[in-house]
Write an enzyme that holds these catalytic residues in place. Sequence first.
Site, PDB file in Angstrom:
ATOM      1  N   ALA A  65       0.869  -1.168   0.000  1.00  0.00           N
ATOM      2  CA  ALA A  65       0.000   0.000   0.000  1.00  0.00           C
ATOM      3  C   ALA A  65       0.911   1.225   0.000  1.00  0.00           C
ATOM      4  O   ALA A  65       2.083   1.142   0.389  1.00  0.00           O
ATOM      5  CB  ALA A  65      -0.890  -0.023   1.235  1.00  0.00           C
ATOM      6  N   GLY A 110       0.709  -5.025   0.992  1.00  0.00           N
ATOM      7  CA  GLY A 110      -0.509  -5.113   0.183  1.00  0.00           C
ATOM      8  C   GLY A 110      -0.306  -5.870  -1.122  1.00  0.00           C
ATOM      9  O   GLY A 110      -1.264  -6.418  -1.680  1.00  0.00           O
ATOM     10  N   GLU A 113      -0.494  -9.463  -0.211  1.00  0.00           N
ATOM     11  CA  GLU A 113      -1.925  -9.694   0.081  1.00  0.00           C
ATOM     12  C   GLU A 113      -2.734  -9.779  -1.214  1.00  0.00           C
ATOM     13  O   GLU A 113      -3.658 -10.588  -1.330  1.00  0.00           O
ATOM     14  CB  GLU A 113      -2.442  -8.579   0.996  1.00  0.00           C
ATOM     15  N   GLU A 133       4.985  -4.877   7.244  1.00  0.00           N
ATOM     16  CA  GLU A 133       4.231  -3.869   8.004  1.00  0.00           C
ATOM     17  C   GLU A 133       4.762  -3.604   9.411  1.00  0.00           C
ATOM     18  O   GLU A 133       4.811  -2.453   9.842  1.00  0.00           O
ATOM     19  CB  GLU A 133       2.747  -4.264   8.090  1.00  0.00           C
TER      20      GLU A 133
HETATM   21  C1  HXC Z   1       4.961   4.287  -1.631  1.00  0.00           C
HETATM   22  C2  HXC Z   1       6.785   3.300  -2.559  1.00  0.00           C
HETATM   23  C3  HXC Z   1       6.453   2.063  -1.965  1.00  0.00           C
HETATM   24  C4  HXC Z   1       5.286   2.019  -1.166  1.00  0.00           C
HETATM   25  C5  HXC Z   1       8.253   1.789  -3.090  1.00  0.00           C
HETATM   26  N1  HXC Z   1       7.915   3.084  -3.249  1.00  0.00           N
HETATM   27  N2  HXC Z   1       7.394   1.164  -2.304  1.00  0.00           N
HETATM   28  N3  HXC Z   1       6.034   4.388  -2.389  1.00  0.00           N
HETATM   29  N4  HXC Z   1       4.565   3.154  -1.028  1.00  0.00           N
HETATM   30  N5  HXC Z   1       4.859   0.900  -0.569  1.00  0.00           N
HETATM   31  C6  HXC Z   1       8.608   4.100  -4.027  1.00  0.00           C
HETATM   32  C7  HXC Z   1       9.857   4.605  -3.311  1.00  0.00           C
HETATM   33  O1  HXC Z   1       9.516   5.579  -2.357  1.00  0.00           O
HETATM   34  C8  HXC Z   1      10.638   5.169  -4.464  1.00  0.00           C
HETATM   35  O2  HXC Z   1      10.116   6.430  -4.806  1.00  0.00           O
HETATM   36  C9  HXC Z   1      10.305   4.217  -5.604  1.00  0.00           C
HETATM   37  O3  HXC Z   1       9.098   3.561  -5.231  1.00  0.00           O
HETATM   38  C10 HXC Z   1      11.375   3.168  -5.818  1.00  0.00           C
HETATM   39  O4  HXC Z   1      11.627   2.540  -4.575  1.00  0.00           O
HETATM   40  P1  HXC Z   1      13.095   2.422  -3.905  1.00  0.00           P
HETATM   41  O5  HXC Z   1      12.889   2.242  -2.459  1.00  0.00           O
HETATM   42  O6  HXC Z   1      13.949   3.565  -4.344  1.00  0.00           O
HETATM   43  O7  HXC Z   1      13.609   1.086  -4.601  1.00  0.00           O
HETATM   44  P2  HXC Z   1      14.618  -0.007  -3.981  1.00  0.00           P
HETATM   45  O8  HXC Z   1      15.749   0.653  -3.267  1.00  0.00           O
HETATM   46  O9  HXC Z   1      14.923  -0.950  -5.112  1.00  0.00           O
HETATM   47  O10 HXC Z   1      13.760  -0.784  -2.892  1.00  0.00           O
HETATM   48  C11 HXC Z   1      12.648  -1.547  -3.283  1.00  0.00           C
HETATM   49  C12 HXC Z   1      11.829  -1.909  -2.028  1.00  0.00           C
HETATM   50  C13 HXC Z   1      11.506  -0.650  -1.226  1.00  0.00           C
HETATM   51  C14 HXC Z   1      12.625  -2.903  -1.157  1.00  0.00           C
HETATM   52  C15 HXC Z   1      10.545  -2.621  -2.518  1.00  0.00           C
HETATM   53  O11 HXC Z   1      10.931   0.321  -2.120  1.00  0.00           O
HETATM   54  C16 HXC Z   1      10.560  -0.849  -0.100  1.00  0.00           C
HETATM   55  O12 HXC Z   1      10.920  -1.341   0.953  1.00  0.00           O
HETATM   56  N6  HXC Z   1       9.300  -0.396  -0.305  1.00  0.00           N
HETATM   57  C17 HXC Z   1       8.294  -0.448   0.751  1.00  0.00           C
HETATM   58  C18 HXC Z   1       7.790  -1.861   0.929  1.00  0.00           C
HETATM   59  C19 HXC Z   1       6.788  -1.910   2.077  1.00  0.00           C
HETATM   60  O13 HXC Z   1       7.103  -1.612   3.241  1.00  0.00           O
HETATM   61  N7  HXC Z   1       5.572  -2.293   1.732  1.00  0.00           N
HETATM   62  C20 HXC Z   1       4.488  -2.437   2.728  1.00  0.00           C
HETATM   63  C21 HXC Z   1       3.715  -1.156   2.820  1.00  0.00           C
HETATM   64  S1  HXC Z   1       2.509  -1.243   4.067  1.00  0.00           S
HETATM   65  P3  HXC Z   1      11.091   7.687  -5.153  1.00  0.00           P
HETATM   66  O14 HXC Z   1      10.125   8.814  -5.372  1.00  0.00           O
HETATM   67  O15 HXC Z   1      12.001   7.845  -3.983  1.00  0.00           O
HETATM   68  O16 HXC Z   1      11.806   7.230  -6.388  1.00  0.00           O
HETATM   69  C22 HXC Z   1       1.223  -2.096   3.369  1.00  0.00           C
HETATM   70  C23 HXC Z   1      -0.014  -2.210   4.210  1.00  0.00           C
HETATM   71  C24 HXC Z   1      -1.146  -2.856   3.476  1.00  0.00           C
HETATM   72  O17 HXC Z   1       1.308  -2.578   2.290  1.00  0.00           O
HETATM   73  C25 HXC Z   1      -2.457  -2.685   4.190  1.00  0.00           C
HETATM   74  C26 HXC Z   1      -3.029  -1.321   4.120  1.00  0.00           C
HETATM   75  C27 HXC Z   1      -4.414  -1.218   4.729  1.00  0.00           C
END
Ligand code: HXC
Length: 259
Positions: A65, A110, A113, A133
Amino acid sequence: MNFENLVFKQEGNIGILSINRPKALNALNTQVLKELDEAIDIIEKNDEVHIVVLTGEGRAFVAGADIAEMKSMGSKEAREFAKNGLEVFRKIELMEKPVIAAVNGFALGGGCELSMCCDIRLASDKAKFGQPETGLGIIPGFAGTQRLSRLVGMGRAKELIFTADMIDADEAYRIGLVNKVVPQDDLIEEAIKLAKNILSKGQLAVRFAKNAINRGIETDIETGMAIERDLFGLCFTTEDQKEGMGAFLEKRKPNYKLR
Ligand code: HXC
């Protein structure tokens, strides 16, 4: 279909739906969820599409998400956001048509999921799965705590969710989270091959089987067997049953009509 964050292609009776927000690794924000919801309704009603492949554009399936959108949410908003996603994912899970997730890269939070509400998961050897998360101070909110334990068992689900660790495709296969791992370049081809295999069978039967499995897993076995028995009986009201059994006895290939 004209969406800002989705791409839809059709190959015969196979619909291929891609999440297309690669600059944010296909992160799910309110807009993407709304588009997904609309697209699913359109696909479910489209009589030309009998099976769906869900994938992502670029190097992610879905990296979760949208953290930027969630960061400033209050509790009420967060619940509403979760509710939206839960409803869309449940709609995918309950679609009559089978849905194959072709997981091309990161399937985190997400994204993991989303893959779990699909019927079958094919993973590229570059795919990565996880529920990160707790590392963000939250818990999964699109039913990760529910579907992950049903898929891989409570112990593994708790380990993945408590540690927030990412696992690779082979490990996801080992624990039963994905059905198969294939080379990245072959992923869509393999998904289409699997879709064609399913399409060669009676599609009403496939839909009834999906329904029986989905409903049965959520209940006790007696109720599940009653659900199966009713759907088994329903098969015998279809032309596809007559065609399938007739073709076997006449030693020819069946020609199913979804009737
Ligand atoms: C918003 C995101 C994102 C996310 C990546 N990006 N994941 N933006 N939400 N979940 C964006 C980054 O900010 C970045 O933007 C661009 O995508 C590229 O990501 P990088 O981090 O630069 O790439 P990399 O170094 O290769 O790392 C990849 C990654 C990392 C390991 C997947 O992006 C990451 O850890 N993302 C978050 C994963 C996460 O925690 N997901 C769970 C979210 S909570 P810019 O603008 O800087 O280029 C969830 C809850 C669900 O899902 C339920 C809700 C009700």
